[in-house]
Structure formats: C-alpha cells, structure tokens
Scaffold this motif. Structure first.
Motif, PDB file in Angstrom:
ATOM      1  N   VAL A  70       0.872  -1.167   0.000  1.00 34.62           N
ATOM      2  CA  VAL A  70       0.000   0.000   0.000  1.00 34.62           C
ATOM      3  C   VAL A  70       0.911   1.219   0.000  1.00 34.62           C
ATOM      4  N   ALA A  71       0.611   2.183  -0.887  1.00 33.27           N
ATOM      5  CA  ALA A  71       1.528   3.303  -1.109  1.00 33.27           C
ATOM      6  C   ALA A  71       0.824   4.640  -0.969  1.00 33.27           C
ATOM      7  N   SER A  72       1.595   5.628  -0.547  1.00 36.41           N
ATOM      8  CA  SER A  72       1.095   6.992  -0.481  1.00 36.41           C
ATOM      9  C   SER A  72       1.064   7.595  -1.879  1.00 36.41           C
ATOM     10  N   GLU A  73       0.506   8.790  -1.979  1.00 43.91           N
ATOM     11  CA  GLU A  73       0.666   9.556  -3.202  1.00 43.91           C
ATOM     12  C   GLU A  73       2.111  10.026  -3.280  1.00 43.91           C
ATOM     13  N   ARG A  74       2.508  10.587  -4.405  1.00 42.43           N
ATOM     14  CA  ARG A  74       3.861  11.124  -4.537  1.00 42.43           C
ATOM     15  C   ARG A  74       3.936  12.428  -3.757  1.00 42.43           C
ATOM     16  N   LEU A  75       4.957  12.540  -2.906  1.00 41.37           N
ATOM     17  CA  LEU A  75       5.053  13.638  -1.952  1.00 41.37           C
ATOM     18  C   LEU A  75       6.325  14.439  -2.156  1.00 41.37           C
ATOM     19  N   GLY A  76       6.254  15.732  -1.958  1.00 44.52           N
ATOM     20  CA  GLY A  76       7.426  16.582  -2.081  1.00 44.52           C
ATOM     21  C   GLY A  76       7.044  17.965  -2.560  1.00 44.52           C
ATOM     22  N   ARG A  77       7.803  18.958  -2.136  1.00 42.43           N
ATOM     23  CA  ARG A  77       7.496  20.344  -2.490  1.00 42.43           C
ATOM     24  C   ARG A  77       7.905  20.675  -3.918  1.00 42.43           C
ATOM     25  N   SER A  78       8.855  19.915  -4.451  1.00 40.88           N
ATOM     26  CA  SER A  78       9.332  20.160  -5.806  1.00 40.88           C
ATOM     27  C   SER A  78       8.777  19.100  -6.756  1.00 40.88           C
ATOM     28  N   GLU A  79       8.274  19.526  -7.895  1.00 41.73           N
ATOM     29  CA  GLU A  79       7.745  18.580  -8.872  1.00 41.73           C
ATOM     30  C   GLU A  79       8.845  17.707  -9.466  1.00 41.73           C
ATOM     31  N   SER A  80      10.064  18.192  -9.415  1.00 38.40           N
ATOM     32  CA  SER A  80      11.185  17.442  -9.987  1.00 38.40           C
ATOM     33  C   SER A  80      11.722  16.383  -9.026  1.00 38.40           C
ATOM     34  N   TYR A  81      11.363  16.481  -7.730  1.00 36.11           N
ATOM     35  CA  TYR A  81      11.819  15.477  -6.777  1.00 36.11           C
ATOM     36  C   TYR A  81      10.670  15.139  -5.828  1.00 36.11           C
ATOM     37  N   GLN A  82      10.120  13.965  -5.999  1.00 41.05           N
ATOM     38  CA  GLN A  82       9.033  13.509  -5.139  1.00 41.05           C
ATOM     39  C   GLN A  82       9.252  12.051  -4.761  1.00 41.05           C
ATOM     40  N   GLU A  83       8.744  11.701  -3.593  1.00 42.16           N
ATOM     41  CA  GLU A  83       8.905  10.349  -3.070  1.00 42.16           C
ATOM     42  C   GLU A  83       7.552   9.792  -2.635  1.00 42.16           C
ATOM     43  N   GLN A  84       7.551   8.491  -2.423  1.00 42.17           N
ATOM     44  CA  GLN A  84       6.392   7.817  -1.837  1.00 42.17           C
ATOM     45  C   GLN A  84       6.822   7.029  -0.614  1.00 42.17           C
ATOM     46  N   TYR A  85       5.902   6.924   0.350  1.00 39.55           N
ATOM     47  CA  TYR A  85       6.017   5.932   1.401  1.00 39.55           C
ATOM     48  C   TYR A  85       5.300   4.682   0.904  1.00 39.55           C
ATOM     49  N   VAL A  86       5.934   3.528   1.041  1.00 33.42           N
ATOM     50  CA  VAL A  86       5.326   2.263   0.616  1.00 33.42           C
ATOM     51  C   VAL A  86       5.453   1.251   1.749  1.00 33.42           C
ATOM     52  N   PHE A  87       4.326   0.663   2.124  1.00 30.05           N
ATOM     53  CA  PHE A  87       4.344  -0.434   3.088  1.00 30.05           C
ATOM     54  C   PHE A  87       4.173  -1.746   2.328  1.00 30.05           C
ATOM     55  N   VAL A  88       5.182  -2.596   2.391  1.00 28.30           N
ATOM     56  CA  VAL A  88       5.101  -3.943   1.830  1.00 28.30           C
ATOM     57  C   VAL A  88       4.807  -4.894   2.986  1.00 28.30           C
ATOM     58  N   TYR A  89       3.824  -5.784   2.802  1.00 28.55           N
ATOM     59  CA  TYR A  89       3.412  -6.633   3.925  1.00 28.55           C
ATOM     60  C   TYR A  89       2.998  -8.025   3.448  1.00 28.55           C
ATOM     61  N   ARG A  90       3.092  -8.964   4.372  1.00 31.39           N
ATOM     62  CA  ARG A  90       2.672 -10.337   4.101  1.00 31.39           C
ATOM     63  C   ARG A  90       1.161 -10.445   4.308  1.00 31.39           C
ATOM     64  N   VAL A  91       0.450 -10.785   3.260  1.00 32.39           N
ATOM     65  CA  VAL A  91      -1.011 -10.812   3.358  1.00 32.39           C
ATOM     66  C   VAL A  91      -1.507 -11.975   4.213  1.00 32.39           C
ATOM     67  N   ASP A  92      -0.653 -12.963   4.445  1.00 35.48           N
ATOM     68  CA  ASP A  92      -1.059 -14.115   5.252  1.00 35.48           C
ATOM     69  C   ASP A  92      -0.849 -13.884   6.744  1.00 35.48           C
ATOM     70  N   THR A  93      -0.170 -12.800   7.137  1.00 40.17           N
ATOM     71  CA  THR A  93       0.050 -12.542   8.559  1.00 40.17           C
ATOM     72  C   THR A  93      -0.521 -11.209   9.030  1.00 40.17           C
ATOM     73  N   VAL A  94      -0.857 -10.332   8.087  1.00 38.62           N
ATOM     74  CA  VAL A  94      -1.321  -9.001   8.473  1.00 38.62           C
ATOM     75  C   VAL A  94      -2.206  -8.440   7.358  1.00 38.62           C
ATOM     76  N   ARG A  95      -3.139  -7.574   7.732  1.00 37.49           N
ATOM     77  CA  ARG A  95      -3.948  -6.916   6.710  1.00 37.49           C
ATOM     78  C   ARG A  95      -4.155  -5.445   7.052  1.00 37.49           C
ATOM     79  N   VAL A  96      -4.348  -4.655   6.025  1.00 39.68           N
ATOM     80  CA  VAL A  96      -4.570  -3.217   6.187  1.00 39.68           C
ATOM     81  C   VAL A  96      -6.029  -2.980   6.549  1.00 39.68           C
ATOM     82  N   THR A  97      -6.268  -2.217   7.627  1.00 40.10           N
ATOM     83  CA  THR A  97      -7.638  -1.915   8.046  1.00 40.10           C
ATOM     84  C   THR A  97      -7.954  -0.425   7.958  1.00 40.10           C
ATOM     85  N   GLY A  98      -6.967   0.380   7.603  1.00 33.47           N
ATOM     86  CA  GLY A  98      -7.218   1.805   7.453  1.00 33.47           C
ATOM     87  C   GLY A  98      -5.975   2.513   6.947  1.00 33.47           C
TER      88      GLY A  98
END
Length: 305
Positions: free
Chosen positions: A89-117
C-alpha cells in the motif's frame, strides 16, 4: 512422577520457543528507488532477501514516477519467498518540488497481516503551513497472531534541513491519529535524520517526541544505521507509544540489520542497495508463551513434592 514432569517441562519449553515465532516490523530507506535500481538484478536479489525477513516493511525514498518499480519488487518478493504472499500500500507522490518527489510504501505479508485503514496527513494544518516536506502516510494494520493484535504505523522521512521542525510536528500527527482512530497502539518509524549534524542533543531535549514519557525510543542514540564506514549516525529510528505496545515488543530486538555483513558484500556493493541499513523490531506472538508454560510446570513440580 517428578522425572516425567521434568521431561515435560523441557518439551514444553522447546515447543514454546519454536511455536512462538515473532512478528517483524522494518523500516528501510531505499535511497532513490526507482526503475534504475529495479532493473539491477543483484540489487533486487539483495532487496528481496532483506524485505522477505519482515512481516511489514516501510520503504522510503521510493521514486517510482511510472509506477513500475514497486510492482517489479513485489513480483521478485513473491517468487523469492514461496512461503508468504506479499502486497503493498503506497502513499501519493510527496514533495514540495515537482522534480523530486517520493512515496512511502508499506510492503506486507497478506497471510500474517492486513490493512484496516489508511490516512494521508494533509500538507498543511491550521497555524502551520506545510510543516513537512513529505507528509506522513498513516496505515492501520491488524495482525491477529501478535500480542498487540492491531496497531498503527506513522512513517516519516524528514528533510535534513528541517529535521527539528518536522519531528516537532510529528508529535501533533501522533496526537491526531490517536484521537481519530481511538487507539494508543501507535509506532513511529523511518529515516528521522535524528542524529549527527541534522539533530543535536541540545535540540533533541526540546522536542516533545523526546520528552514525552509515554514514548519509548527503541533505536537508541549512538546506534549506527548507515552503510558508509566514514559515518556513524542514528538517523533511522523506531519508537512506540504507550505501555501496552511497549510490552508487546520483544526486549532488545530493535536494531539495524547489517545486510553488508550478513550477505558478505563489499561497501561498494552494499551502497548500490542503499546507504542506510534497515531498522527492525520484533513483536511478541499471541501463541502460548514459554514463560506461561514454565510457570505452570513449576507449579506442578512443587505440588508433586
């Protein structure tokens, strides 16, 4: 009778240790992760080995503008680790400059954990316009096999030039999330740049994240989370809110993972992966605990005398 109980004690202790595999949460600054790194087979193989060690991994500095690198990483993970299935599950692209933006990404095991919000913190709040360079992307997880059951992760990759202000604002994010989701089970993690030239001890002592008694910093000062032999800084951190979450953490399990040493890489090879080590922590399993087994058997031994 007594001899039998002693044998039973040994058996249950062994079973308890083997049956209570802990749940691992990791945070990793991938240093400009995009199509270039995703196309490097050696780098991707190392990343698959690192990330597959974790039930949940926060990935930072994801610069995947064409949305190709993360799917490639997930494909690699799911082929590498046949015992688990991974999603992200990933955030939108973040950053004050259009030329440099990042995302936060959570990679997870679907058999041990699930996203609830999930919740993207806004880029401005009343009284403080645009406090963050990369606003936190907050995710709530349910992990039934852990002692804590459900928890919230707040990631932050601070700007090195604005570390103090962002960490101070992060405290407000914590309070907002606790109230919004009515929970105390919150972990903050990521590349806080919380050491060396970016955050002095004098400045730390004035920040609420450091002075608040309900917060436990699991990655301590003077811990080196950097790959380069010429640096030794505790940039990457993990901290938990509240007594219940602190008790759910396996003692002394929070640490950097030195993948260079573990996989016998040269510094040059390791730096192609990242200039940061991932940091990690274990959560207790909700299964039968050794301590409980030992207590019960000890009581039986006492009765049998």
């Amino acid at each position: 009778m007594r001899h039998t109980l002693v044998l039973l004690l040994a058996c249950l202790a062994a079973c308890g240790v083997q049956g209570a595999s802990e749940f691992k949460i990791c945070a990793f600054n991938l240093q400009h992760f995009g199509e270039s790194k995703a196309g490097n087979d050696d780098v991707m193989h190392t990343l698959a080995k690192i990330i597959s060690r974790c039930d949940v991994s926060l990935l930072q500095e994801v610069r995947d503008s064409k949305q190709r690198a993360i799917p490639m990483l997930l494909e690699r993970l799911n082929k590498f680790d046949i015992h688990h299935q991974y999603d992200a599950v990933a955030s939108e692209r973040l950053g004050r400059s259009e030329s440099y933006q990042e995302q936060y990404v959570f990679v997870y095991r679907v058999d041990t954990v699930r996203v609830t919000g999930k919740y993207q913190y806004p880029d401005s709040r009343p009284g403080d316009e645009d406090a963050f360079s990369r606003e936190p992307f907050v995710v709530r997880f349910k992990a039934p096999k852990t002692a804590i059951k459900e928890f919230v992760l707040i990631p932050q990759h601070t700007s090195p030039t604005n570390t103090s202000k962002e960490l101070e604002a992060l405290y407000d994010v914590l309070q907002h999330v606790k109230k919004m989701w009515k929970t105390e089970n919150v972990m903050l993690l990521g590349d806080f740049n919380a050491d060396c030239n970016y955050l002095s001890k004098r400045r730390r002592e004035k920040l609420r994240l450091f002075t608040e008694k309900d917060l436990s910093w699991l990655i301590k000062d003077k811990t080196d989370t950097t790959v380069r032999s010429t640096t030794s800084c505790a940039y990457d951190r993990i901290l938990v809110n509240g007594d219940a979450f602190s008790k759910a953490v396996v003692p002394f399990s929070a640490k950097p993972f030195n993948f260079q040493l573990e996989y016998q890489l040269t510094e040059e090879e390791a730096l192609k992966v990242s200039d940061h080590y991932p940091v990690e922590v274990l959560l207790r399993n909700a299964a039968l605990k050794v301590s409980f087994s030992l207590s019960v058997i000890s009581l039986l031994l006492f009765i049998s005398r």
